[in-house]
Design an enzyme around this catalytic site. Structure first.
Site, mmCIF file in Angstrom:
data_model
loop_
_atom_site.group_PDB
_atom_site.id
_atom_site.type_symbol
_atom_site.label_atom_id
_atom_site.label_comp_id
_atom_site.label_asym_id
_atom_site.label_seq_id
_atom_site.Cartn_x
_atom_site.Cartn_y
_atom_site.Cartn_z
ATOM 1 N N LYS A 22 0.830 -1.209 0.000
ATOM 2 C CA LYS A 22 0.000 0.000 0.000
ATOM 3 C C LYS A 22 0.862 1.255 0.000
ATOM 4 C CE LYS A 22 -1.363 2.088 3.652
ATOM 5 N NZ LYS A 22 -1.960 2.896 4.722
ATOM 6 N N ASN A 23 1.895 1.262 0.831
ATOM 7 C CA ASN A 23 2.712 2.465 0.978
ATOM 8 C C ASN A 23 3.614 2.720 -0.224
ATOM 9 O OD1 ASN A 23 1.583 3.032 3.450
ATOM 10 N ND2 ASN A 23 3.198 2.043 4.628
ATOM 11 N N CYS A 95 -4.764 7.711 10.272
ATOM 12 C CA CYS A 95 -4.951 7.186 11.626
ATOM 13 C C CYS A 95 -4.522 8.223 12.661
ATOM 14 C CB CYS A 95 -4.114 5.915 11.807
ATOM 15 S SG CYS A 95 -4.689 4.504 10.851
ATOM 16 N N ARG A 100 1.447 14.645 11.796
ATOM 17 C CA ARG A 100 2.026 14.403 10.471
ATOM 18 C C ARG A 100 2.414 15.770 9.899
ATOM 19 N NH1 ARG A 100 0.148 9.199 8.426
ATOM 20 N NH2 ARG A 100 -1.174 8.209 9.970
ATOM 21 N N ASP A 283 5.451 0.638 11.905
ATOM 22 C CA ASP A 283 4.248 -0.081 11.483
ATOM 23 C C ASP A 283 4.228 -1.534 11.940
ATOM 24 O OD1 ASP A 283 3.131 2.110 10.331
ATOM 25 O OD2 ASP A 283 3.445 1.496 8.250
ATOM 26 N N ARG A 375 -8.066 -0.623 5.416
ATOM 27 C CA ARG A 375 -7.252 0.390 4.745
ATOM 28 C C ARG A 375 -5.912 -0.170 4.311
ATOM 29 N NH1 ARG A 375 -5.595 4.284 8.263
ATOM 30 N NH2 ARG A 375 -4.516 5.123 6.454
#
Length: 395
Positions: A22-23, A95, A100, A283, A375
């Site tokens: 995903k990233n 999240c 950020r 993560d 997600r």
């Protein structure tokens, strides 16, 4: 609202295929904004964040076919500004795991000649044409590195990104941009040099395997026991995770793009400290906290990336875990067994940690708010079921 119902106590056995990252997929999808030619992507995971990004790109006039089907809208800032000369994007969400900051994005683009204003939750950026610049980032930021790297591909002259993020996903984006005609050197190191070109073309690119999904299944197998083979993986991106799993007592074999793990009995306690790549990934912190909850001893989990990423500790306590928080560290005293309970996912990776805990807990565990999980994990319950876990999605 969907939930996951898990009945723990069964070892995992079998083989699953790792999905695309995903990233890596999200910034690579944004790279399509840099060219008028088609960008054909394969191994793109079918996730909520990917569908959201596809919707966002369609609103900008990009034709996104289902085959290439976040809250990472900030990543369109650099490409839009480089190709169109202006951009308006919302400030980041995602999240609730901590701040950020966008200051590194702003600082870098301003150094390249952009004018940027932040008003009412949006960033407004304009530039006639971006110019190459030397940009020294005050902190290591993955999205900042990706944004500035994409912007620099069409800038006039040479851009140097110093203190750049070294994550494999940054390197994967650089590979895709290179296939489109960008001139990039040093991706994967902390110094990236980009020579701007007049335009980029189309390309075909296969998104790299998801190292966090891989690590999650490896941690689950270490916690629950059994023997699991993961195919389509990228072992070279998992050195820190694999080292810690071996420290926990797992036996790991690597062959090309496959990882095989075997574990039995309670894991040994493993302390971890999160850090930018090649350090231990933030993560993977929640998954290792779940693993430490049943370890034969005490572990210390230290979080250095996000200041609000221990919310899953409270939910793990509901399952019987012995965890105390001291600042940015969690002291986890392993217990012999966890007890099933109803728990609530607070973010994407916390969800995965709670699932791992549910796989080893006695009785039934219900994990609520799994829209977080959707997600970032493609068909997690189906893959775990294929490994013998008793897990199902319920409304």
């Amino acid at each position: 609202m969907d939930k996951l119902r898990i009945r723990g106590g069964r070892p995992l056995e079998g083989e699953v295929r790792v999905s695309g990252a995903k990233n890596a997929a999200l910034p690579i999808m944004c790279a399509a904004l840099l060219s008028a030619q088609p960008l054909r992507l394969s191994n793109v995971p079918q996730l909520m964040d990917v569908r959201t990004m596809a919707k966002l790109l369609r609103q900008m006039g990009v034709a996104v076919e289902p085959a290439a089907d976040g809250r990472m809208a900030l990543l369109v800032l650099g490409p839009l500004l480089a190709r169109c000369g202006q951009a308006k994007v919302s400030l980041p969400g995602g999240c609730a795991i901590g701040q950020r900051p966008v200051d590194q994005h702003v600082k870098g683009l301003q150094a390249m000649g952009a004018t940027i204003a932040i008003e009412h939750g949006y960033m407004h950026a304009t530039a006639e044409r971006l110019r190459g610049a030397r940009i020294v980032m005050d902190m290591v930021t993955v999205t900042g590195t990706e944004n500035l790297m994409m912007a620099a591909t069409l800038a006039e002259g040479t851009t140097l990104l110093e203190n750049a993020a070294r994550e494999p996903e940054v390197l994967d984006l650089a590979r895709c941009l290179g296939a489109m005609g960008a001139r990039i050197e040093g991706a994967g190191s902390d110094l990236i040099r980009i020579q701007g070109v007049a335009s980029l073309g189309g390309a075909e690119h296969q998104v790299m395997p998801d190292r966090i999904e891989t690590g999650t299944y490896l941690a689950a197998a270490t916690a629950a026991g059994g023997r699991v083979r993961l195919v389509g993986a990228a072992p070279e991106a998992l050195d820190a995770t694999l080292e810690k799993l071996r420290e926990a007592g797992a036996r790991i074999g690597i062959a090309a793009a496959a990882i095989e793990i075997e574990a039995s009995g309670r894991p040994k306690p493993v302390s971890v400290r999160t850090a930018p790549f090649p350090g231990f990934a933030t993560d993977m912190q929640a998954q290792f906290m779940a693993l430490a909850s049943i370890a034969d001893g005490t572990a210390v989990i230290t979080e250095t990336i996000f200041e609000n990423r221990f919310m899953h500790a409270l939910e793990l306590r509901r399952l019987g875990a012995d965890i105390s928080i001291q600042g940015n560290s969690a002291l986890v005293r392993g217990v012999e067994r966890l007890q099933g309970a109803t728990v609530m996912a607070t973010d994407l990776r916390a969800s995965a940690g709670l699932v791992i805990a549910g796989l080893v807990a006695e009785g039934e565990t219900l994990v609520d708010r799994i829209y977080h999980l959707d997600r970032g994990y493609e068909a997690l319950e189906k893959k775990l079921s294929a490994l013998g876990a008793r897990i199902e999605r319920i409304s």
